[in-house]
Design a protein around this motif. Structure first.
Motif, PDB file in Angstrom:
ATOM      1  N   MET A 287       0.828  -1.207   0.000  1.00 41.62           N
ATOM      2  CA  MET A 287       0.000   0.000   0.000  1.00 41.62           C
ATOM      3  C   MET A 287       0.863   1.258   0.000  1.00 41.62           C
ATOM      4  O   MET A 287       0.494   2.290  -0.548  1.00 41.62           O
ATOM      5  N   MET A 288       2.035   1.177   0.628  1.00 43.08           N
ATOM      6  CA  MET A 288       2.958   2.324   0.614  1.00 43.08           C
ATOM      7  C   MET A 288       3.534   2.569  -0.766  1.00 43.08           C
ATOM      8  O   MET A 288       4.140   3.603  -0.999  1.00 43.08           O
ATOM      9  N   GLY A 289       3.404   1.584  -1.630  1.00 42.33           N
ATOM     10  CA  GLY A 289       3.917   1.768  -2.979  1.00 42.33           C
ATOM     11  C   GLY A 289       5.141   0.934  -3.288  1.00 42.33           C
ATOM     12  O   GLY A 289       5.746   1.085  -4.342  1.00 42.33           O
ATOM     13  N   HIS A 290       5.519   0.037  -2.378  1.00 49.40           N
ATOM     14  CA  HIS A 290       6.705  -0.797  -2.552  1.00 49.40           C
ATOM     15  C   HIS A 290       6.559  -1.689  -3.789  1.00 49.40           C
ATOM     16  O   HIS A 290       5.704  -2.563  -3.826  1.00 49.40           O
ATOM     17  N   GLN A 291       7.383  -1.451  -4.814  1.00 55.89           N
ATOM     18  CA  GLN A 291       7.279  -2.308  -5.992  1.00 55.89           C
ATOM     19  C   GLN A 291       8.014  -3.624  -5.773  1.00 55.89           C
ATOM     20  O   GLN A 291       8.840  -3.751  -4.878  1.00 55.89           O
TER      21      GLN A 291
END
Lengths: 578, 200, 232
Positions: free
Chosen positions: A447-451
């Protein structure tokens, strides 16, 4: 009916045609590969928790090595753990027993299948030690990255990777023919299709899905090999090819493959739940039909892996629709399993604990799948740790919790001894706690955007406040691995020290419990005859709380071909308890 | 290998094709499932080819460089060999292993001729610089015909082994399976020939 | 913990967030109810509390309804989610609002390169302006992009914009975004593209329109005789 067991050690335990030996060979090869895959996970997690710091037992992880580790972890866990354990391991061991025959339809083909698989394992391991290193293109091996050695610096390692996967497919194609044919044609007398234990249905449907979906990818693998070695341009845009073609070929197989793994796991669950809850499976035919529908749907969902891959955006919504629709048949199956517990009398063996945990954890994997399946939400979560968390919440229960349930359940059958209960409980609680500790934080990271597939989260400002999640997940992974030690100790300790098991220690109805533990070569003393459906537990009018499939009708053993009738009919048909 | 004590109807002997749940011979069930997976392999490869071909009408010009006569001759050879496979199957059903083996030999010979012509074509094409890397059309040409040639070799091997057994009167039931497989190899060629050689 | 999203800085970011929230609610409730039922069954029907199991094969129409009715509810929820998804998807990916600016974005191992069409508003002409590493855009304006890849697959990813699109060699994939307030954001690559994939980063600089125009004009300032050069 059975011929004599071969006397030489090699023919009996190494190059055996006995389905039970082959099943265990598959299972233990898968277990060994799981340790390798687990070690790779540990290296990966340690690198992410403390990027750049040398990992104990491995050393500093370079960027290229990180990619190779990601690739091999995924490849090994799907193709060299899940497939051999779930499909080939349990399938080989149990299908002939459950349908009441002495072996697979083609024992020699079975032998060939295992040794082809073993060869593929050797080739895969070899691929890690060649100059240029192992494949670092991800388990999906998308071209162009995988199509030219110049892009990754990996040469032979990736060619061997492709060869290994192709050999593995060949092994499972042979196995698939065997499974399907065996279930179709070698059922015990009296055993109709609707008398098959669900495990057999699930294995057969999984095999059919596999055999019909893998072909295009076999062609794709050949094209990729040609692109790499013959300078062709199947996936090279400059030569008129199209990189996206490979993605279609991959996911046309790749998504059905998820169900190839899921179905045997659900099959194991059906057997364990019914025996341990002393209940007939709820909605047997409903489950079978749902599975068939899901199998058909699985062929038209693949592009949900490609919403943002550059395909025509107008394709997204139709594939999003089919993807979300496939939740319905699986919802039916899971609801049926839950309804099976209703009015049961649940014995919490370690197997049952694992089975219940599989249901509970898989639910989270299932509902989070809806977020990935929605095209709009996928714009954000695609290729993020949310996806990683999601598929570990589906695959870990499928690939580990369900086989653990099966292994604890059938270990007495495999080896004639019980596993140690205390060690089993330790293994169970440890596995569940650390599994959640490892993968729950990944939802937050996503959700934080960690790819996905990045070697160093510190490189991204938006992940700075997530580092403690990384460390939690890493402790979870380490704990998860450590807590497998009691399991492995238990396996080998109980071989000698375990309490002896009788033929039917759990009081099950299916034919696997009608043979001695462990079953002799040829399995059945005399060919068994099947008189009723597989899950006759707690039926009114029966002498005991279970009526085995092979028990001839008579006093205390109602004749009705249950589960076909309701209680009233049965009570009318069956003789009163003496 | 099995004790054949046929006590009651229900307790008839097991194993080795004596008893099957569906009444269909086990080998026949297996070969059809096997072919289904083979169809998926060729289907995938041919579908890729067709998708590209529809986007590249100019490939017709390249396809003109294939040797139509050789392809047509090979089509006739394969069809003829399928006929002898049918005759082998027929003989095997009559229990005549010797005749079956003779027809199988003709089929294998057909396969050899096919491969010989194919090898000549490859040599001719590669000599003219038409290698797999020449263009996408030639990549597909070699992929599809190469994959098919591998299946021809596989089918011939199976036929040869089955034929040797049939000559000694053993495993006559397998003649049918090998023949079904050979028909499949034949049918694949019947698709490939127009798609690669003559379609424009 | 499960809703730790970055700031929402594009005009469609809030749509995507709202859509994800909808799924979170629907699936969250289903999940909790299902787990609660499972837990209740697990405790209520343990052997010590329920010694003898009942006979309940669930093969009659009335008992089938126990699972088919909830399954139908699942289907209804699926349809709600799917409908909402299609609406949001169409807004983000299928339509492009009138754009003020078009930029060509190219991914290559391992950098992002941006090309502006220059004063003539056409690409592939001498006055194209190329910038490596930093993409400057005006705040509040719709920016159209044409996404390309020079070598392998990449994915153009800006978390705060909820923007993600793969770049594929041989294709020019159109898309759009806007940035609602001045910001300096990280552009990341979200598709494994080789050894240094992690470090394939760029910067997205959203400037007030006047400042952006000034910058753009400055890029075109060099005498027209010199070929376009990469600038930072």
């Amino acid at each position: 009916m059975h011929d004599h067991a071969p006397s030489s050690f090699l023919r009996r335990y190494v190059f055996s045609t006995d389905h039970k030996v082959i099943g265990l060979q598959y299972m233990f090869t898968g277990l060994a590969m799981a340790l390798l895959g687990g070690f790779l996970a540990y290296v990966m997690r340690s690198q992410l928790a403390h990027p750049g710091t040398p990992v104990a037992g491995f050393g500093t992880v370079s960027n290229a090595e990180y990619n190779a580790i990601v690739t091999l972890h995924g490849t090994i866990m799907v193709f060299w753990v899940a497939m051999p354990v779930l499909v080939a391991g349990f399938g080989n061991y149990l299908i002939p027993l459950l349908i009441g025959t002495d072996d697979m339809a083609f024992p020699k083909l079975n032998l060939m299948s295992f040794w082809t698989f073993f060869l593929s394992t050797v080739v895969l391991i070899l691929s890690m030690f060649v100059p240029g290193g192992a494949s670092g293109s991800g388990w999906t091996t998308y071209p162009p990255l995988s199509a030219k050695p110049a892009f990754t610096g990996v040469g032979l390692g990736l060619d061997l990777w492709i060869v290994a996967v192709a050999l593995e497919f060949v092994a499972f194609l042979m196995g698939g023919v065997n499974f399907i044919t065996t279930a179709i044609n070698r059922r015990a007398k009296g055993m109709g299709l609707w008398d098959l234990p669900l495990f057999v249905w699930e294995e057969v449907i999984a095999s059919i899905i596999f055999m019909l979906s893998v072909g295009p990818l076999v062609a794709g693998a050949l094209m990729l090999l040609a692109d790499r070695n013959l300078n062709t341009g199947f996936f090279d845009a400059a030569a008129g090819g199209d990189p996206l073609l490979f993605q279609h070929l991959f996911w046309f197989f790749g998504h059905p493959e998820v169900y190839v793994l899921l179905l045997p796991a659900l099959g194991i669950l059906a057997e364990v739940l019914t025996v341990c809850a002393r209940k007939a499976i709820f909605g047997y035919r409903l489950i079978v039909w749902s599975t068939i529908v899901a199998g058909l749907l699985s062929f038209i969902v693949w592009a949900h892996h490609q919403f943002i891959s550059g395909i025509d955006p107008r394709l997204a919504s139709p594939f999003s629709l089919t993807t979300i629709l496939i939740s319905v048949p699986f919802a039916i199956t899971l609801f049926c399993y839950m309804a099976t517990l209703y009015q049961g009398s649940i014995r919490y063996t370690v197997a049952m604990l694992f089975a219940m945990a599989m249901l509970a954890e898989f639910l989270l994997g299932g509902v989070t799948g809806i977020i990935n399946g929605s095209a709009a939400a996928d714009i954000y979560v695609h290729d993020s740790y949310f996806v990683v968390a999601h598929f570990h919440y589906t695959l870990f229960p499928i690939v580990f919790l369900a086989p653990f349930a099966g292994f604890y359940h059938w270990y007495p059958k495999f080896f004639g001894r019980h596993l140690n209960h205390g060690l089993g409980l330790l293994h169970f609680y440890g596995t569940i706690v650390f599994f959640n500790l490892c993968f729950l934080p990944m939802f937050a990271l996503g959700m934080m955007g960690h790819q996905r597939r990045i070697a160093d989260p510190n490189a991204f400002g938006y992940l700075a406040h997530g580092q403690h999640y990384q460390q939690l997940a890493t402790w979870g992974a380490i704990g998860l691995l450590v807590l497998q030690i009691p399991f492995i100790v238990n396996i080998f300790l109980s071989l000698r020290k375990g309490a002896p098991a009788e033929a039917n220690p759990w009081r099950g109805t299916t034919l696997d419990w009608a043979v001695p533990s462990p079953p002799p070569h040829g399995n059945f003393e005399a060919p068994p005859v099947c008189y009723r459906g597989p899950y006759v537990y707690g039926v009114p009018g029966a002498a005991d709380d279970f009526v085995p499939q092979h028990m001839p009708p008579g006093p205390g053993a109602p004749t009705a071909r249950v589960p076909d009738g309701d209680a009233a009919q049965l009570a009318a048909a069956g003789s009163p308890v003496a | 290998m099995s004790s054949s004590a046929a006590a009651t109807d229900l307790h008839a002997p097991e194993r080795a094709g004596d008893y099957t749940s569906t009444g269909l011979p086990t080998g026949r069930v297996a070969i059809w499932w096997f072919l289904a997976s083979e169809i998926a392999i060729f289907g995938g490869a041919v579908a890729c080819y067709l998708l590209y071909r529809l986007h590249h009408p100019e490939w017709a010009e390249q396809a003109a460089h294939t040797v139509n006569a050789a392809g047509a001759f090979n089509t006739v050879v394969l069809l003829t060999s399928s006929l002898s496979a049918v005759l082998a199957h027929h003989a095997a059903e009559q229990g005549d292993g010797k005749t079956a083996a003779r027809w199988i030999n003709w089929t294998v010979l057909g396969g050899l001729v096919f491969l010989g012509v194919k090898a000549w074509e490859y040599a001719h094409e590669i000599g003219a610089g038409l290698v797999p890397a020449k263009s996408l059309f030639w990549s597909f040409y070699f992929l599809l015909t190469g994959l098919h040639a591998l299946h021809v070799i596989g089918g011939m091997t199976a036929l040869y082994v089955v034929g040797r057994g049939a000559a000694r009167g053993q495993h006559l039931g397998r003649v049918e399976l090998a023949a079904i497989y050979w028909h499949f190899v034949d049918v694949v060629w019947i698709f490939l020939f127009p798609l690669l050689y003559i379609a424009s | 913990m499960l809703w730790d999203l970055p700031r929402a800085l594009s005009s469609f970011a809030s749509d995507i967030d709202r859509h994800m929230a909808l799924i979170y609610w629907i699936c969250g409730i289903w999940f909790l109810v299902a787990e609660a039922v499972l837990l209740w069954l697990a405790v209520r029907y343990r052997q010590s509390a329920h010694a003898a199991a009942g006979w309940l094969p669930g093969d009659t129409r009335s008992t089938n309804a126990w699972v088919l009715v909830p399954a139908a509810l699942v289907l209804v929820c699926d349809m709600v989610i799917e409908f909402d998804s299609a609406v949001v998807w169409a807004k983000v990916k299928e339509t492009t609002p009138p754009a003020e600016l078009t930029v060509r974005v190219q991914g290559r191992q391992f950098a992002w390169v941006f090309t502006y069409p220059g004063p003539d508003a056409k690409f592939d002409t001498l006055d194209d302006i190329t910038a490596a590493g930093t993409l400057r855009v005006p705040v509040g304006k719709v920016v159209k992009f044409e996404l390309e890849a020079a070598d392998v697959l990449h994915a153009f990813y800006v978390p705060e914009l909820r923007l993600k699109q793969d770049a594929v060699p041989g294709r020019r994939i159109p898309g759009w975004f806007d940035v609602l307030q001045p910001a300096e954001l990280t552009i990341a690559c979200a598709e494994l593209c080789g050894a240094s994939h992690t470090y394939m980063k760029g910067t997205l600089l959203a400037l007030p329109p006047a400042e952006f125009d000034q910058w753009l004009a400055a890029q075109s300032a060099p005498p027209p005789s010199t070929p376009p050069t990469a600038t930072r």
